[in-house]
Design an enzyme around this catalytic site. Sequence first.
Site, PDB file in Angstrom:
ATOM      1  N   TYR A   1       2.763  10.394  -0.966  1.00 47.73           N
ATOM      2  CA  TYR A   1       3.730   9.375   0.343  1.00 47.73           C
ATOM      3  C   TYR A   1       4.806  10.286  -0.066  1.00 47.73           C
ATOM      4  O   TYR A   1       5.695   9.422  -1.414  1.00 47.73           O
ATOM      5  CB  TYR A   1       3.497   7.994   0.685  1.00 47.73           C
TER       6      TYR A   1
ATOM      7  N   ASP B   1       0.885  -1.304   0.049  1.00 52.83           N
ATOM      8  CA  ASP B   1      -0.167   0.349  -0.271  1.00 52.83           C
ATOM      9  C   ASP B   1       1.227   1.609  -0.048  1.00 52.83           C
ATOM     10  O   ASP B   1       1.804   1.373   0.980  1.00 52.83           O
ATOM     11  CB  ASP B   1      -0.831   0.237   1.280  1.00 52.83           C
TER      12      ASP B   1
ATOM     13  N   ALA C   1      -0.971   2.266  17.134  1.00 56.32           N
ATOM     14  CA  ALA C   1      -1.547   3.375  16.759  1.00 56.32           C
ATOM     15  C   ALA C   1       0.033   3.542  16.775  1.00 56.32           C
ATOM     16  O   ALA C   1       0.539   4.850  18.053  1.00 56.32           O
ATOM     17  CB  ALA C   1      -1.313   3.534  18.631  1.00 56.32           C
TER      18      ALA C   1
END
Length: 341
Positions: free
Chosen positions: A51, A46, A208
């Site tokens: 990016y 991905d 996270a």
Amino acid sequence: MQHRALGDSGLQVSAITFGNWLTGGRPEDAGDCIRAALDAGITTFDTADVYGAPEFGAGETVLGDALAGRRREGLVIATKVCLPTGPGRNDRGLSRKHITESVTASLRRLRTDHIDLYQAHRHDPSTPLDETMAAFADLHRHGKIGYLGVSEWTAAQITQAHALARELRIPLVASQPQYSMLWRVIDAEVTPACARLGISHMVFSPLAQGVLAGRYRPGRTAPDDSRAKHARGGRFVGRYISQAVLAAVERLRPIAVDHDATLAQLALAWVLANPQVASAIMGASRPAQIADNVKALDLTLDDATMTRIDAALTDPEHGDLVERDPAKTAKPFDVMPAWRW
């Protein structure tokens, strides 16, 4: 490596997807990590047109270079469009113009003639959804994209897009939301809608931003090489770095030990236990992280363990530390801070 169907389609994605958000601009690191991902059996990669550093598109370029020479049929390549990639008003969003120009650039950088999963990186309220979906449909008919996905869209937005996708006969089968033990804002609305529509999640930030991997410790300064010290990563990880949350992560350690696992493996296994999750997107700055984290696929978390995890994430003073508010779904791109422009 496990593989799972993406939504109600026939496309199979690896249960762990390699994502190159932060490593995209460092070829010497990213190339080694991508090769390590292939060695671990990961077949799904991905990225996004936004990016990478020092310039946008570097993430796609690095990925394309690292995958060059590999059997294309054995890979699933996913990228995205919407966020600003230049200073002009048409260098962003989900207009036909920007989608058409962006996919052409992405195909060139990825060194391929088609993108398996093309995703709307955010919702674009400034462009009629009919225009956006018609543009995607044309790309699908011309063989430039195989399947369609969205990222950080609300349940209502996904439902509306899915209805148009059915009319246009294009497979909208993926949603890419943020999801982890600490961030469960999709549970109330987005996940039920996706289950009803035959859409799977490919979730990002399952650790996270490294907090659930134990990267940060209570009362200690963040490591110099951590995302908290990174210009782009810091604004995301900051929401988790409170003493209450870091203390809760420490309470997860005995649970991981009981399963002969690391904290990162426990967090990934928790995400993958959700039947609506087809794949967890995992970044890495070192190849060894990949070989270690894919061992999460060997973990099975029973109901008692899930209950222990929820208890660990409850603080006597602050209560439930998990973010569950569905209104916290990411804002449309036009109200997000631009990274460079």
